[in-house]
Design a protein around this motif. Structure first.
Motif, PDB file in Angstrom:
ATOM      1  N   PRO A  78      39.786  38.174  32.320  1.00  0.00           N
ATOM      2  CA  PRO A  78      38.945  37.099  32.892  1.00  0.00           C
ATOM      3  C   PRO A  78      37.162  37.532  32.935  1.00  0.00           C
ATOM      4  CG  PRO A  78      40.771  37.189  34.141  1.00  0.00           C
ATOM      5  CD  PRO A  78      40.872  38.305  33.341  1.00  0.00           C
TER       6      PRO A  78
ATOM      7  N   GLN B 123      43.559  29.882  31.842  1.00  0.00           N
ATOM      8  CA  GLN B 123      43.968  31.306  32.237  1.00  0.00           C
ATOM      9  C   GLN B 123      45.689  31.329  32.386  1.00  0.00           C
ATOM     10  OE1 GLN B 123      42.260  32.649  35.744  1.00  0.00           O
ATOM     11  NE2 GLN B 123      42.847  34.722  35.410  1.00  0.00           N
TER      12      GLN B 123
ATOM     13  N   MET C 146      42.877  35.255  29.968  1.00  0.00           N
ATOM     14  CA  MET C 146      42.316  33.970  29.370  1.00  0.00           C
ATOM     15  C   MET C 146      42.685  33.846  28.161  1.00  0.00           C
ATOM     16  SD  MET C 146      40.656  32.748  31.772  1.00  0.00           S
ATOM     17  CE  MET C 146      39.850  31.475  30.921  1.00  0.00           C
TER      18      MET C 146
END
Ligand SMILES: [Zn+2]
Ligand SMILES: [Zn+2]
Length: 129
Positions: free
Chosen positions: A51, A89, A95
């Motif tokens: 992320p 996500q 991600m």
């Protein structure tokens, strides 16, 4: 091989856009039946990043998200205007980025996922003359 290259992506209408930075750890081309259904294509082409390597540039609130109840690791995110797949996500915290939405390529090579589960028509490609 890893790269630090920044990649940008956007949906077909341009409402949802994003960027990501390397190093890119995994680029998977999955041809399982769920990925074929969700893309309408022979493969899903997904790049995975942490992320903190990812940022939205526009339209995060214009996404729709679908989570398959079982297996709960599977799902989809899409632009609510044009329907293109956009990042989401995963339950494991990665991600997942649909790489077909990027104009540039990572330097890492794709890994074929689920090699035993594929369409038979994909193995019967005709040469264009
Ligand atoms: Zn769109
Ligand atoms: Zn799959």
């Amino acid at each position: 091989m890893k790269t630090e290259k920044t990649l940008n992506g956007e949906c077909l209408c341009g409402d949802v856009s994003w960027k990501m930075n390397g190093p890119y750890e995994f680029f998977g081309m999955c041809q399982c039946s769920r990925c074929r259904k969700i893309t309408g294509a022979a493969f899903a082409t997904n790049l995975f990043v942490k992320p903190e390597q990812f940022s939205w540039l526009s339209g995060e609130n214009k996404r729709g998200v679908f989570a398959l109840p079982s297996p709960n690791t599977f799902g989809n995110a899409f632009c609510q205007n044009c329907g293109s797949r956009v990042p989401r996500q995963t339950p494991k915290g990665w991600m997942l980025l649909p790489l077909g939405s990027s104009m540039e390529s990572p330097s890492i090579k794709p890994t074929l996922v689920c090699p035993e589960d594929h369409t038979d028509w994909f193995t019967r490609l005709k040469e264009i003359v």
